[in-house]
Design a protein around this motif. Structure first.
Motif, PDB file in Angstrom:
ATOM      1  N   ARG A 162       0.819  -1.211   0.000  1.00  0.00           N
ATOM      2  CA  ARG A 162       0.000   0.000   0.000  1.00  0.00           C
ATOM      3  C   ARG A 162       0.857   1.267   0.000  1.00  0.00           C
ATOM      4  O   ARG A 162       0.772   2.105   0.901  1.00  0.00           O
ATOM      5  CB  ARG A 162      -0.939   0.003   1.206  1.00  0.00           C
ATOM      6  N   PRO A 163       1.723   1.452  -1.005  1.00  0.00           N
ATOM      7  CA  PRO A 163       2.583   2.643  -1.036  1.00  0.00           C
ATOM      8  C   PRO A 163       1.799   3.944  -1.109  1.00  0.00           C
ATOM      9  O   PRO A 163       2.353   5.005  -0.804  1.00  0.00           O
ATOM     10  CB  PRO A 163       3.432   2.426  -2.298  1.00  0.00           C
ATOM     11  N   ASP A 164       0.522   3.890  -1.494  1.00  0.00           N
ATOM     12  CA  ASP A 164      -0.281   5.111  -1.529  1.00  0.00           C
ATOM     13  C   ASP A 164      -0.483   5.693  -0.137  1.00  0.00           C
ATOM     14  O   ASP A 164      -0.846   6.868   0.002  1.00  0.00           O
ATOM     15  CB  ASP A 164      -1.636   4.830  -2.181  1.00  0.00           C
ATOM     16  N   GLU A 165      -0.233   4.882   0.901  1.00  0.00           N
ATOM     17  CA  GLU A 165      -0.386   5.357   2.273  1.00  0.00           C
ATOM     18  C   GLU A 165       0.938   5.871   2.848  1.00  0.00           C
ATOM     19  O   GLU A 165       0.982   6.326   3.988  1.00  0.00           O
ATOM     20  CB  GLU A 165      -0.935   4.232   3.153  1.00  0.00           C
ATOM     21  N   TRP A 166       2.018   5.792   2.058  1.00  0.00           N
ATOM     22  CA  TRP A 166       3.314   6.273   2.525  1.00  0.00           C
ATOM     23  C   TRP A 166       3.412   7.781   2.325  1.00  0.00           C
ATOM     24  O   TRP A 166       2.749   8.359   1.464  1.00  0.00           O
ATOM     25  CB  TRP A 166       4.444   5.592   1.768  1.00  0.00           C
ATOM     26  N   LYS A 167       4.287   8.411   3.095  1.00  0.00           N
ATOM     27  CA  LYS A 167       4.510   9.852   2.976  1.00  0.00           C
ATOM     28  C   LYS A 167       5.059  10.189   1.598  1.00  0.00           C
ATOM     29  O   LYS A 167       4.593  11.113   0.925  1.00  0.00           O
ATOM     30  CB  LYS A 167       5.482  10.299   4.067  1.00  0.00           C
ATOM     31  N   GLU A 168       6.082   9.470   1.183  1.00  0.00           N
ATOM     32  CA  GLU A 168       6.689   9.575  -0.138  1.00  0.00           C
ATOM     33  C   GLU A 168       7.194   8.185  -0.505  1.00  0.00           C
ATOM     34  O   GLU A 168       7.379   7.342   0.369  1.00  0.00           O
ATOM     35  CB  GLU A 168       7.885  10.537  -0.150  1.00  0.00           C
ATOM     36  N   VAL A 169       7.445   7.962  -1.792  1.00  0.00           N
ATOM     37  CA  VAL A 169       8.016   6.689  -2.229  1.00  0.00           C
ATOM     38  C   VAL A 169       9.352   6.964  -2.908  1.00  0.00           C
ATOM     39  O   VAL A 169       9.409   7.687  -3.910  1.00  0.00           O
ATOM     40  CB  VAL A 169       7.077   5.950  -3.200  1.00  0.00           C
ATOM     41  N   PHE A 170      10.418   6.401  -2.357  1.00  0.00           N
ATOM     42  CA  PHE A 170      11.744   6.467  -2.964  1.00  0.00           C
ATOM     43  C   PHE A 170      11.983   5.136  -3.681  1.00  0.00           C
ATOM     44  O   PHE A 170      12.034   4.084  -3.032  1.00  0.00           O
ATOM     45  CB  PHE A 170      12.821   6.680  -1.901  1.00  0.00           C
ATOM     46  N   VAL A 171      12.106   5.177  -4.999  1.00  0.00           N
ATOM     47  CA  VAL A 171      12.393   3.967  -5.764  1.00  0.00           C
ATOM     48  C   VAL A 171      13.893   3.919  -6.018  1.00  0.00           C
ATOM     49  O   VAL A 171      14.451   4.818  -6.654  1.00  0.00           O
ATOM     50  CB  VAL A 171      11.623   3.934  -7.095  1.00  0.00           C
TER      51      VAL A 171
ATOM     52  N   ALA B 253      19.144   5.934   2.255  1.00  0.00           N
ATOM     53  CA  ALA B 253      19.465   6.647   3.496  1.00  0.00           C
ATOM     54  C   ALA B 253      18.666   7.943   3.604  1.00  0.00           C
ATOM     55  O   ALA B 253      18.176   8.303   4.685  1.00  0.00           O
ATOM     56  CB  ALA B 253      20.963   6.939   3.554  1.00  0.00           C
ATOM     57  N   GLU B 254      18.520   8.658   2.484  1.00  0.00           N
ATOM     58  CA  GLU B 254      17.728   9.894   2.512  1.00  0.00           C
ATOM     59  C   GLU B 254      16.261   9.590   2.802  1.00  0.00           C
ATOM     60  O   GLU B 254      15.595  10.324   3.541  1.00  0.00           O
ATOM     61  CB  GLU B 254      17.849  10.642   1.187  1.00  0.00           C
ATOM     62  N   ALA B 255      15.757   8.497   2.217  1.00  0.00           N
ATOM     63  CA  ALA B 255      14.364   8.123   2.462  1.00  0.00           C
ATOM     64  C   ALA B 255      14.133   7.839   3.941  1.00  0.00           C
ATOM     65  O   ALA B 255      13.136   8.282   4.529  1.00  0.00           O
ATOM     66  CB  ALA B 255      14.005   6.900   1.624  1.00  0.00           C
ATOM     67  N   ILE B 256      15.053   7.105   4.556  1.00  0.00           N
ATOM     68  CA  ILE B 256      14.924   6.790   5.982  1.00  0.00           C
ATOM     69  C   ILE B 256      14.946   8.067   6.812  1.00  0.00           C
ATOM     70  O   ILE B 256      14.155   8.239   7.748  1.00  0.00           O
ATOM     71  CB  ILE B 256      16.048   5.826   6.413  1.00  0.00           C
ATOM     72  N   GLU B 257      15.840   8.989   6.452  1.00  0.00           N
ATOM     73  CA  GLU B 257      15.944  10.255   7.187  1.00  0.00           C
ATOM     74  C   GLU B 257      14.658  11.071   7.074  1.00  0.00           C
ATOM     75  O   GLU B 257      14.248  11.736   8.028  1.00  0.00           O
ATOM     76  CB  GLU B 257      17.122  11.065   6.641  1.00  0.00           C
TER      77      GLU B 257
ATOM     78  N   VAL C 218      10.343   3.001   0.862  1.00  0.00           N
ATOM     79  CA  VAL C 218      11.361   2.605  -0.109  1.00  0.00           C
ATOM     80  C   VAL C 218      10.906   1.373  -0.878  1.00  0.00           C
ATOM     81  O   VAL C 218      10.419   0.404  -0.292  1.00  0.00           O
ATOM     82  CB  VAL C 218      12.707   2.292   0.587  1.00  0.00           C
ATOM     83  N   ILE C 219      11.055   1.421  -2.193  1.00  0.00           N
ATOM     84  CA  ILE C 219      10.926   0.239  -3.044  1.00  0.00           C
ATOM     85  C   ILE C 219      12.244   0.113  -3.785  1.00  0.00           C
ATOM     86  O   ILE C 219      12.642   1.023  -4.516  1.00  0.00           O
ATOM     87  CB  ILE C 219       9.765   0.372  -4.046  1.00  0.00           C
TER      88      ILE C 219
ATOM     89  N   ARG D 134      18.280  -5.509   6.145  1.00  0.00           N
ATOM     90  CA  ARG D 134      18.251  -5.349   7.606  1.00  0.00           C
ATOM     91  C   ARG D 134      18.296  -3.880   8.007  1.00  0.00           C
ATOM     92  O   ARG D 134      17.702  -3.483   9.013  1.00  0.00           O
ATOM     93  CB  ARG D 134      19.411  -6.114   8.235  1.00  0.00           C
ATOM     94  N   GLY D 135      19.018  -3.063   7.227  1.00  0.00           N
ATOM     95  CA  GLY D 135      19.043  -1.634   7.515  1.00  0.00           C
ATOM     96  C   GLY D 135      17.656  -1.025   7.429  1.00  0.00           C
ATOM     97  O   GLY D 135      17.270  -0.197   8.261  1.00  0.00           O
ATOM     98  N   LEU D 136      16.888  -1.447   6.437  1.00  0.00           N
ATOM     99  CA  LEU D 136      15.515  -0.966   6.313  1.00  0.00           C
ATOM    100  C   LEU D 136      14.625  -1.560   7.395  1.00  0.00           C
ATOM    101  O   LEU D 136      13.759  -0.878   7.952  1.00  0.00           O
ATOM    102  CB  LEU D 136      14.971  -1.317   4.928  1.00  0.00           C
ATOM    103  N   GLU D 137      14.839  -2.829   7.705  1.00  0.00           N
ATOM    104  CA  GLU D 137      14.035  -3.490   8.730  1.00  0.00           C
ATOM    105  C   GLU D 137      14.221  -2.819  10.087  1.00  0.00           C
ATOM    106  O   GLU D 137      13.280  -2.729  10.885  1.00  0.00           O
ATOM    107  CB  GLU D 137      14.421  -4.970   8.814  1.00  0.00           C
ATOM    108  N   ASN D 138      15.424  -2.323  10.343  1.00  0.00           N
ATOM    109  CA  ASN D 138      15.713  -1.681  11.628  1.00  0.00           C
ATOM    110  C   ASN D 138      15.342  -0.201  11.648  1.00  0.00           C
ATOM    111  O   ASN D 138      15.504   0.467  12.666  1.00  0.00           O
ATOM    112  CB  ASN D 138      17.198  -1.834  11.967  1.00  0.00           C
ATOM    113  N   SER D 139      14.865   0.314  10.517  1.00  0.00           N
ATOM    114  CA  SER D 139      14.454   1.714  10.445  1.00  0.00           C
ATOM    115  C   SER D 139      12.956   1.815  10.707  1.00  0.00           C
ATOM    116  O   SER D 139      12.275   0.816  10.926  1.00  0.00           O
ATOM    117  CB  SER D 139      14.776   2.290   9.061  1.00  0.00           C
ATOM    118  N   ALA D 140      12.450   3.037  10.649  1.00  0.00           N
ATOM    119  CA  ALA D 140      11.011   3.253  10.827  1.00  0.00           C
ATOM    120  C   ALA D 140      10.287   3.357   9.489  1.00  0.00           C
ATOM    121  O   ALA D 140       9.077   3.578   9.457  1.00  0.00           O
ATOM    122  CB  ALA D 140      10.783   4.525  11.643  1.00  0.00           C
ATOM    123  N   SER D 141      11.019   3.198   8.388  1.00  0.00           N
ATOM    124  CA  SER D 141      10.424   3.381   7.063  1.00  0.00           C
ATOM    125  C   SER D 141       9.745   2.112   6.565  1.00  0.00           C
ATOM    126  O   SER D 141      10.294   1.015   6.703  1.00  0.00           O
ATOM    127  CB  SER D 141      11.502   3.790   6.051  1.00  0.00           C
TER     128      SER D 141
END
Length: 466
Positions: free
Chosen positions: A23-32, A162-166, A171-172, A213-220
């Motif tokens: 459901r990326p439509d519910e994300w703030k922004e999508v970084f591909v 990294a910018e997306a997480i910040e 992220v896709i 794992r970096g993404l899994e440990n983030s809030a994104s």
């Protein structure tokens, strides 16, 4: 063969699965990350035209296309084996982008040792290059119209993530699956074009676990496509394709009824259900389906433990223009009791979402005369009663309550569920619209209101198999 770059490597069905699952439509922004041919961006724009999408890659092909889509055309000059292109006088940025596409195909005949085949084809491309560029323009214009990206970042995909997480964005990502794969694919093209390539670090696919794992440990929220399993994490999707590599998808997904998918059936386009769009005047539409279509849906939405059998008649249930579920019937080949012999058997009924108790609506619609009438006419048979079987860990399958009655119940010997429950129902003469009204008054109105408020009226139990 020209414009081959638009074919892409990301399966279109996977893009659809990402949209339904994450459901990326519910994300703030999508970084591909690693946009490639921008197939994901095109899929997102087609479904969610107002979504903020930020693309990324490093190749000349992707950078020139991404910059063109964001009205910042890339400055580059053809040289060496491609210098003849500059003599064509191409000034329009879109013509020059089309020239890159044709040059990418042309470069295939410049690789390796020359032979008569390569020489002849290369000569044909040079002689007709202008015509090929003009033939490519309509395809390019269509792709640019479909992309509608907000920004393009030429650089290392890990920096993009990294910018997306910040920023707290989603992220896709499609990291390279071969070390040096980009460099090999665009080797000839890059060697014969002057441009300012973006800086990036070589990526080894064996390091994909660190990215995930970096993404899994983030809030994104995220989805990462790769062709190898990641130790310690379970994929949210797996795509098996005959004769091709297995695709694994890792991500942080919304609650959904989407299950691990085994490639099967025939994929088809449809609009997924959105509870917030339902109302008391929603129109119900029943459409006859093919076996291949329902096999695709069953492999998508039902549990892996369910053994699929072929049906004799299938139907899809649409609410307005959204696919809500599917129904599959089979002539009954056995009887639960003497009184229920030779009646129509409901092989499977399921909703395309766990939310909103829509499964109860699909189970109700499955009992309607108007739904089975085409099958009755085709077989010259008449059915007054329906039978089905539910596998549940509870004494009663909630979706059948109110429309079906328990015939008998016993312990399930194969252990996939606690109970095996046989149900029966008379064939009802009410219309699909009346069935919807029944559901709306019983569950729907409250469930839709909760969905619009972002709360849960009642937590729906996991769907039982039927």
């Amino acid at each position: 063969m020209f414009a081959r770059g638009f074919l892409g490597v990301v399966p279109a069905t996977l893009v659809g699965a990402i949209i339904r699952l994450c459901r990326p439509d519910e994300w703030k922004e999508v970084f591909v990350a690693c946009s490639g041919t921008f197939r994901t961006e095109r899929g997102l724009a087609g479904r969610f035209p107002d979504l903020v999408v930020r693309s990324n890659d490093v190749s000349l092909f992707s950078t020139a296309l991404g910059r063109l889509a964001t009205t910042e055309p890339l400055d580059f000059t053809f040289k060496g084996d491609l210098a003849f292109i500059e003599n064509l006088g191409l000034q329009d940025p879109r013509d020059r982008m089309a020239a890159i596409l044709v040059a990418l195909d042309y470069s295939a005949f410049l690789r390796g040792k020359a032979n008569r085949f390569k020489v002849a084809h290369a000569a044909h491309y040079r002689e007709h290059f202008w015509d090929l560029v003009q033939a490519t323009r309509p395809k390019l214009d269509k792709v640019l119209h479909q992309m509608r990206i907000t920004s393009y970042f030429g650089g290392d995909f890990r920096d993009h993530i990294a910018e997306a997480i910040e920023r707290g964005a989603g992220v896709i990502a499609y990291p390279p699956t071969f070390r040096g794969g980009y460099e090999k694919l665009f080797e000839v093209l890059h060697a014969n074009v002057d441009w300012q390539p973006p800086p990036y670090r070589m990526f080894d696919p064996k390091d994909i676990g660190e990215v995930v794992r970096g993404l899994e440990n983030s809030a994104s929220p995220y989805f990462v496509y790769c062709d190898q399993p990641v130790d310690g994490l379970d994929p949210v999707i797996r795509l098996d394709q005959a004769g091709k590599r297995v695709i694994y998808g890792y991500g942080r997904a919304k609650e959904t009824s989407f299950r691990v998918r085994r490639y099967g059936g025939k994929p088809f386009a449809y609009r997924p259900i959105d509870l917030t769009r339902l109302g008391p005047a929603t129109e119900v539409r029943i459409v006859k389906a093919t076996g291949a279509q329902v096999d695709f849906l069953r492999s998508t939405y039902l549990q892996k433990s369910i053994q699929f059998a072929s049906g004799d008649y299938q139907a899809l249930v649409f609410l307005d223009d959204m696919l809500a579920g599917a129904i599959i019937y089979q002539r009954s080949t056995f009887a639960f009791t003497p009184e229920t012999a030779d009646q129509l058997y409901l092989l499977s009924d399921f909703a395309t979402t766990r939310a909103g108790r829509l499964a109860k609506l699909i189970a109700r619609i499955a009992t309607l005369r108007s739904v089975i009438r085409p099958f009755e006419r085709a077989t010259l048979e008449h059915f007054d009663r329906l039978l089905t079987t539910a596998f549940s860990d509870h004494p009663e399958a909630m979706k059948y309550r109110g429309s079906w009655k328990v015939i008998n119940r016993r312990e399930n010997p194969d252990g996939t569920s606690r109970y095996l429950i046989n149900y029966g129902s008379p064939v009802r003469d009410e219309s699909p619209q009346q069935a919807y009204e029944w559901w709306w008054n019983r569950d729907g109105e409250a469930q839709v209101a909760a969905a619009r408020d972002g709360t849960k009226a009642h937590r729906s139990p996991a769907p039982e198999a039927a």
